[in-house]
Design a protein around this motif. Sequence first.
Motif, PDB file in Angstrom:
ATOM      1  N   ASP A   1       4.619  12.616  -0.884  1.00 13.37           N
ATOM      2  CA  ASP A   1       3.431  11.761  -0.918  1.00 13.37           C
ATOM      3  C   ASP A   1       2.701  12.048  -2.229  1.00 13.37           C
ATOM      4  OD1 ASP A   1       0.962  10.549  -0.719  1.00 13.37           O
ATOM      5  OD2 ASP A   1       0.592  11.144   1.359  1.00 13.37           O
TER       6      ASP A   1
ATOM      7  N   GLU B   1      -1.692  10.682  -4.885  1.00 14.47           N
ATOM      8  CA  GLU B   1      -2.780  11.191  -5.728  1.00 14.47           C
ATOM      9  C   GLU B   1      -2.266  11.824  -7.011  1.00 14.47           C
ATOM     10  OE1 GLU B   1      -5.028  13.863  -3.218  1.00 14.47           O
ATOM     11  OE2 GLU B   1      -5.341  12.321  -1.694  1.00 14.47           O
TER      12      GLU B   1
ATOM     13  N   LYS C   1      -7.577   5.461  -6.952  1.00 12.18           N
ATOM     14  CA  LYS C   1      -6.506   6.317  -7.483  1.00 12.18           C
ATOM     15  C   LYS C   1      -6.504   6.298  -9.012  1.00 12.18           C
ATOM     16  CE  LYS C   1      -5.504   7.704  -3.514  1.00 12.18           C
ATOM     17  NZ  LYS C   1      -4.856   7.076  -2.392  1.00 12.18           N
TER      18      LYS C   1
ATOM     19  N   SER D   1      -1.429   9.799   5.135  1.00  9.70           N
ATOM     20  CA  SER D   1      -0.139  10.502   5.107  1.00  9.70           C
ATOM     21  C   SER D   1       0.458  10.588   6.500  1.00  9.70           C
ATOM     22  CB  SER D   1      -0.299  11.938   4.589  1.00  9.70           C
ATOM     23  OG  SER D   1      -0.979  11.977   3.375  1.00  9.70           O
TER      24      SER D   1
ATOM     25  N   SER E   1       0.839  -1.203   0.000  1.00 10.04           N
ATOM     26  CA  SER E   1       0.000   0.000   0.000  1.00 10.04           C
ATOM     27  C   SER E   1       0.874   1.253   0.000  1.00 10.04           C
ATOM     28  CB  SER E   1      -0.910   0.041   1.242  1.00 10.04           C
ATOM     29  OG  SER E   1      -0.139   0.273   2.412  1.00 10.04           O
ATOM     30  N   GLY E   2       0.250   2.372  -0.299  1.00 13.46           N
ATOM     31  CA  GLY E   2       0.937   3.654  -0.193  1.00 13.46           C
ATOM     32  C   GLY E   2       1.283   3.953   1.255  1.00 13.46           C
ATOM     33  N   THR E   3       0.391   3.563   2.153  1.00 13.26           N
ATOM     34  CA  THR E   3       0.632   3.783   3.578  1.00 13.26           C
ATOM     35  C   THR E   3       1.896   3.041   4.026  1.00 13.26           C
ATOM     36  OG1 THR E   3      -1.769   3.828   3.827  1.00 13.26           O
ATOM     37  CG2 THR E   3      -0.480   3.695   5.847  1.00 13.26           C
TER      38      THR E   3
ATOM     39  N   SER F   1       0.389   5.375  -4.620  1.00 12.26           N
ATOM     40  CA  SER F   1      -0.637   4.441  -4.162  1.00 12.26           C
ATOM     41  C   SER F   1      -1.393   3.908  -5.367  1.00 12.26           C
ATOM     42  CB  SER F   1      -1.616   5.149  -3.224  1.00 12.26           C
ATOM     43  OG  SER F   1      -2.773   4.349  -3.045  1.00 12.26           O
TER      44      SER F   1
HETATM   45  C1  LIG Z   1      -4.513   7.146  -0.938  1.00 10.09           C
HETATM   46  C2  LIG Z   1      -3.557   7.981  -0.218  1.00 10.09           C
HETATM   47  C3  LIG Z   1      -2.549   7.421   0.579  1.00 10.09           C
HETATM   48  C4  LIG Z   1      -2.480   5.977   0.959  1.00 10.09           C
HETATM   49  O1  LIG Z   1      -2.455   5.047  -0.011  1.00 10.09           O
HETATM   50  P1  LIG Z   1      -2.946   3.558   0.286  1.00 10.09           P
HETATM   51  O2  LIG Z   1      -2.393   2.829  -0.894  1.00 10.09           O
HETATM   52  O3  LIG Z   1      -4.438   3.601   0.285  1.00 10.09           O
HETATM   53  O4  LIG Z   1      -2.397   3.110   1.563  1.00 10.09           O
HETATM   54  C5  LIG Z   1      -1.619   8.269   1.147  1.00 10.09           C
HETATM   55  N1  LIG Z   1      -1.683   9.593   0.974  1.00 10.09           N
HETATM   56  C6  LIG Z   1      -2.643  10.166   0.246  1.00 10.09           C
HETATM   57  C7  LIG Z   1      -2.650  11.642   0.096  1.00 10.09           C
HETATM   58  C8  LIG Z   1      -3.635   9.396  -0.360  1.00 10.09           C
HETATM   59  O5  LIG Z   1      -4.614   9.971  -1.052  1.00 10.09           O
END
Ligand SMILES: *Cc1c(COP(=O)(O)O)cnc(C)c1O
Length: 489
Positions: free
Chosen positions: A270, A273, A299, A196, A166-168, A294
């Motif tokens: 980050d 998006e 997305k 974030s 994941s992005g997280t 992410s």
């Molecule tokens: C979606 C998003 C994330 C997290 O991404 P995941 O893949 O859902 O964990 C982090 N920062 C921002 C600004 C996001 O919109």
Amino acid sequence: MNHFLTVTLNDTIKTALERINENCKTAVAVVDESLNLLRLLTDGDLRRAILDGFNTSDKLSTLSTSVTPFTVPEGISYTEILALLDEKEFDHAVVVSNDGKFLDLLHRRELTRVWLSSPHIGRLETKYVNEAFDTNWIAPLGPNVDGFERELAEYVGVNHAVALSSGTAAIHLSLILLGVRPKDLVLCSALTFVASANPILYQYATPVFIDSDLDTWNMCPKSLSKALASLKGRGQKPKAIIVVNLYGQVAKMNEINALASEYDIPVIEDAAESLGATYKEKQSGTLCELGIFSFNGNKIITTSGGGMLVSNNKELIDKARHLATQARENYPFYHHAEVGFNYRMSNVLAGIGRGQLKVLPQRVSRRREIYNRYLEGLADIECLVWMPELENTKSNRWLTAAILEPSKTTVSPAELIEKLSFVNIEARHIWKPMQLQPLFDGCEYISYESQNVSEYLFNYGVCLPSSSNMTDAELDRIIKAIRQVLLTS
Ligand SMILES: *Cc1c(COP(=O)(O)O)cnc(C)c1O
């Protein structure tokens, strides 16, 4: 009311066909002079009448009127109408007033839900996924993971990338790589999705939130400068800065990077998006020490869930790959010297990502086109102030966002969102700033002078449906619905 929705018994079959042709609803309502509803005529009904020997010049009064149309009362939501149509297997609903007068004719197509941002799969995703199945690479890691990392790194122009769950997870690993430990300070954009900032808490570190500017809606360099100076005055040096690129617009990176290097603090971009957006010709996500993407379902491209960490620093990415694979050391047996995580992306999902990456340029242009269509269709509505695009940058317009300027309208974002929801259109509030979240009660929030841009944007901002697979007809429907709300309030 749309004149093309109704005919009277004195009209001819030809007129009815012409109205159907104009209104694009495959049907027309037959009413009397007082707008009492008599029946519904579909194009199928009319075609059958002609096959039965009627002429197009025949009056509608010569046709049978014994068919009772399906009606719904006014004031019922589109979701409810759609449920009734499904139950009865009809395509049309006629909206009537309490005393039986015709009000509107709706085709099922106009009632279906329009989502804020939905997945949009191309042609190649299943090829890569099938390859994973055919070669039994179902386990995490494998050729699609390597391919996705290589292809994404090449696309954005960065030397190293690691695909994650994941992005997280990518943000969490970034903080670990930068040595963020309990009680350390991490500066973070105030106006963002909680993902974030959550990883700061995973490390038991302390976030300090920085306000936005109106030019980008992203971290304000003046507020950042104020924060850095005031922390330095207290003898505190933050371990990292997390800069978010909201809704596809890149922050003022030159100014932010200059401050970061002046104070010698690494920056995490980050770009969850903003994949595909550019800043002075460089791709978003590659503008700082570390960048994260992410691929969550909403997305601009998706693997149904996933993320990527990128950097030109090989050491950092190698370390991230190690930590993401349970920090397993290179021994003939299982050997671990530090805490690791299960953060890698699976080979099946990376296959989706490879296919999605191929259509990223089209996705960006469609989202930008959607933004422009909103602008044109709502150009005369003065209370709408659109999210800007900074000079020398190109937003991917992941979401079209606007402010409902409070001095020019009494309509609040909540009211607009609710009224759009009634006609099955999903709009959303701007992210609620972190300093307003109970989770971050007591955390510091720093704004330049007396401004409080993030709270202003939250109070008056809305995000409109922006899916790249939305049809032009859906877009027209949304624009019409917004006009209805903003021009009649
Ligand atoms: C979606 C998003 C994330 C997290 O991404 P995941 O893949 O859902 O964990 C982090 N920062 C921002 C600004 C996001 O919109």
